[in-house]
Write a protein that holds these residues in place. Structure first.
Motif, PDB file in Angstrom:
ATOM      1  N   MET A  83      43.958 -71.511  27.568  1.00  0.00           N
ATOM      2  CA  MET A  83      42.661 -71.321  28.225  1.00  0.00           C
ATOM      3  C   MET A  83      42.542 -70.171  29.217  1.00  0.00           C
ATOM      4  O   MET A  83      41.670 -70.182  30.073  1.00  0.00           O
ATOM      5  N   GLY A 143      43.619 -76.387  37.704  1.00  0.00           N
ATOM      6  CA  GLY A 143      43.270 -77.739  37.269  1.00  0.00           C
ATOM      7  C   GLY A 143      44.298 -78.783  37.660  1.00  0.00           C
ATOM      8  O   GLY A 143      43.964 -79.935  37.924  1.00  0.00           O
ATOM      9  N   SER A 185      48.637 -82.964  33.254  1.00  0.00           N
ATOM     10  CA  SER A 185      48.615 -82.886  34.725  1.00  0.00           C
ATOM     11  C   SER A 185      48.276 -84.255  35.314  1.00  0.00           C
ATOM     12  O   SER A 185      48.597 -84.528  36.471  1.00  0.00           O
ATOM     13  N   ASP A 294      37.717 -75.433  36.446  1.00  0.00           N
ATOM     14  CA  ASP A 294      38.570 -74.265  36.711  1.00  0.00           C
ATOM     15  C   ASP A 294      37.836 -72.970  36.376  1.00  0.00           C
ATOM     16  O   ASP A 294      37.766 -72.590  35.192  1.00  0.00           O
ATOM     17  N   LYS A 297      39.313 -70.470  33.821  1.00  0.00           N
ATOM     18  CA  LYS A 297      39.315 -70.703  32.371  1.00  0.00           C
ATOM     19  C   LYS A 297      38.016 -70.108  31.804  1.00  0.00           C
ATOM     20  O   LYS A 297      37.921 -68.906  31.613  1.00  0.00           O
TER      21      LYS A 297
HETATM   22  C1  LIG Z   1      41.895 -80.038  30.375  1.00  0.00           C
HETATM   23  C2  LIG Z   1      42.867 -79.411  31.338  1.00  0.00           C
HETATM   24  N1  LIG Z   1      43.053 -79.954  32.533  1.00  0.00           N
HETATM   25  C3  LIG Z   1      43.909 -79.433  33.436  1.00  0.00           C
HETATM   26  C4  LIG Z   1      44.640 -78.308  33.148  1.00  0.00           C
HETATM   27  C5  LIG Z   1      45.590 -77.737  34.160  1.00  0.00           C
HETATM   28  O1  LIG Z   1      44.996 -76.601  34.727  1.00  0.00           O
HETATM   29  P1  LIG Z   1      45.859 -75.471  35.436  1.00  0.00           P
HETATM   30  O2  LIG Z   1      46.771 -74.934  34.398  1.00  0.00           O
HETATM   31  O3  LIG Z   1      44.829 -74.500  35.908  1.00  0.00           O
HETATM   32  O4  LIG Z   1      46.594 -76.087  36.576  1.00  0.00           O
HETATM   33  C6  LIG Z   1      44.473 -77.692  31.898  1.00  0.00           C
HETATM   34  C7  LIG Z   1      45.246 -76.475  31.547  1.00  0.00           C
HETATM   35  O5  LIG Z   1      45.065 -75.885  30.517  1.00  0.00           O
HETATM   36  C8  LIG Z   1      43.559 -78.252  30.974  1.00  0.00           C
HETATM   37  O6  LIG Z   1      43.377 -77.716  29.764  1.00  0.00           O
END
Ligand SMILES: Cc1ncc(COP(=O)(O)O)c(C=O)c1O
Length: 474
Positions: A83, A143, A185, A294, A297
């Protein structure tokens, strides 16, 4: 060499870097994502720590050149990847301003306008959710931190004593729910918050790859009967694998019925709220108690920028505020200090890039960006419908398309091996990038339109590469 460079040197070095960035941006529509397979190196560097300095100009030239020549370029129009976007150029300049001024946003008293800009940007995002009045939020590093913050808010809301006394003081086992496709996460956050990863119930999917509300209901009922304490549902608006959006309206209803906190992980797909035309894709998001979005993204911000929002602003302070005598308070400010509503203490200004991009381009630029990417993904789906070698593997909701090699006599392992071979073939020259993943345990190929530079011609070249790879395999 001392750190306090003279003005002429600062300007000469600065213009040079801007020239390099400009050349890089000019190259992005046709740039290869990475080097050809045989030339990639994953060995660690072994330079000794430099005792004395060297010429800045040649070092900047060299490192920029090397990073470009040997790098992996998510901003390329040929990156159909996970993303990370091509950043807006205004966003890049905003990062330069932030690094140059180095504002410290922990407290309003020591940042003033910078904090106000941050609060205003949060307000703009919240207003696009459909909220007015009593909501607040804060910028995060992404995220992962935003989801962590959302779960901390849920805990603080449903178990107020936990912040001081810890989970073990509760005497009941808190449990939470997310689909089998929710981002990992959430597991990480559950572990770090002491809830425990095993307390995260992974709920199976409907045929549309959404969290199944009926199975959720049954699981909650069984957990309650077993003496557990359900407290939160994490819905996903735009799963990482397929872009599926959970049924937010149904999940909000479940949460109301059982008095659970609804956190919507819209890290990627939540940004569709910036489109009047397509915001219905995340209908119901406004019923969430907290939301992750985010900007780094779908909103094309340079790393890093996440946002956590909540319509229970008092929970931010309950979860995160710690009194410290050395932190200057601005009695006259109506904004809560960022350090009191965030996991962070010292904090970088991650908001200026979005604030400036919105000021320079306007929301309608995002309306067009989102619409164009959805149309491109739709055209890829149409191509699949007529492809001799590939077929769509899941519904396309956001600009993510998952598909599979059409080979009915292949078992799951052979199909996965075929997909790996296709990805290797398509990405081997380095020119473009797609990936493979698993949905419901089944191997699929995955592409997404994430760069605002991607056009139909890039998709066509990808389709030709896919067809050639499939023919080679056959
Ligand atoms: C749906 C979703 N949530 C959370 C995250 C985590 O975000 P980050 O990588 O910005 O910490 C991602 C990462 O691709 C995600 O696709």
């Amino acid at each position: 060499m001392r750190f306090d460079l003279d003005s002429a040197t600062r300007r000469r070095l600065g213009y040079r870097v801007i020239d390099h960035i400009d050349n890089f941006f000019s190259s992005l529509p046709d740039r290869a994502v990475q080097l050809p397979a045989g030339q990639r190196s994953f060995d660690p560097l072994s330079n000794p720590l430099p005792e004395a300095g060297a010429d800045a100009e040649s070092l900047l030239d060299n490192i920029f050149g090397e990073l470009v020549d040997k790098g992996f370029h998510v901003p390329s129009a040929n990156y159909f990847g996970l993303m990370n976007p091509t950043p807006t150029y205004i966003g890049v300049l905003a990062e330069l301003i932030v690094a140059g001024l180095n504002p410290q946003l922990a407290t309003t008293k020591r940042s003033q306008l910078a904090s106000k800009i941050e609060h205003e940007t949060v307000r703009w995002v919240g207003e696009r959710v459909g909220w007015s009045g009593d909501f607040n939020g804060t910028f995060t590093t992404g995220g992962n931190e935003a989801n962590f913050s959302g779960l901390a808010l849920a805990l603080a809301a449903k178990f107020p004593s936990v912040i001081e006394d810890g989970i073990s003081s509760l005497g009941v086992r808190p449990v939470l729910y997310a689909s089998t496709e929710a981002h990992h996460s959430v597991d990480k956050s559950a572990g770090l918050l002491g809830i425990g990863r095993k307390a995260l119930r992974r709920v199976p999917l409907t045929r549309n790859l959404q969290l199944d509300p009926q199975i959720l209901e049954q699981t909650i009922t069984a957990d309650l009967a077993g003496g557990l304490k359900p407290f939160c549902v994490v819905a996903t608006a735009g799963t990482t694998n397929s872009g599926a959006v959970d049924d937010l309206v149904a999940l909000a209803e479940t949460c109301r019925r059982h008095d659970l906190w609804l956190h919507v992980d819209g890290a990627y797909g939540g940004s569709v709220i910036f489109s009047d035309r397509h915001r219905g894709l995340v209908g119901g998001i406004e019923q969430a108690d907290s939301i992750t979005i985010d900007p780094h993204k779908w909103l094309a911000m340079p790393l890093a920028a996440g946002v956590i929002l909540t319509r229970h602003p008092e929970m931010l302070e309950r979860a995160f505020a710690v009194a410290a005598p050395y932190m200057p308070q601005a009695a006259e400010s109506r904004n809560v200090d960022n350090s009191r509503i965030s996991t962070q203490w010292t904090r970088r200004m991650n908001s200026l890039k979005l604030w400036l991009t919105l000021r320079v381009h306007g929301r309608r630029a995002y309306e067009e960006h989102i619409d164009r990417q959805l149309r491109l993904a739709g055209s890829f789906v149409s191509w699949l419908a007529n492809s001799e070698h590939f077929e769509q593997a899941a519904p396309q909701v956001l600009p993510i398309v998952v598909f599979r090699f059409k080979a009915r006599r292949l078992g799951p392992e052979a199909l996965a091996a075929a997909h790996s071979a296709i990805v290797e073939e398509v990405t081997g020259t380095g020119q473009r990038w797609i990936s493979e993943t698993k949905i419901n345990g089944e191997s699929v190929l995955r592409m997404m339109v994430i760069s605002y530079l991607t056009e139909q011609r890039h998709l066509q070249a990808l389709q030709e590469a896919l067809t050639a790879a499939a023919q080679a395999l056959a």
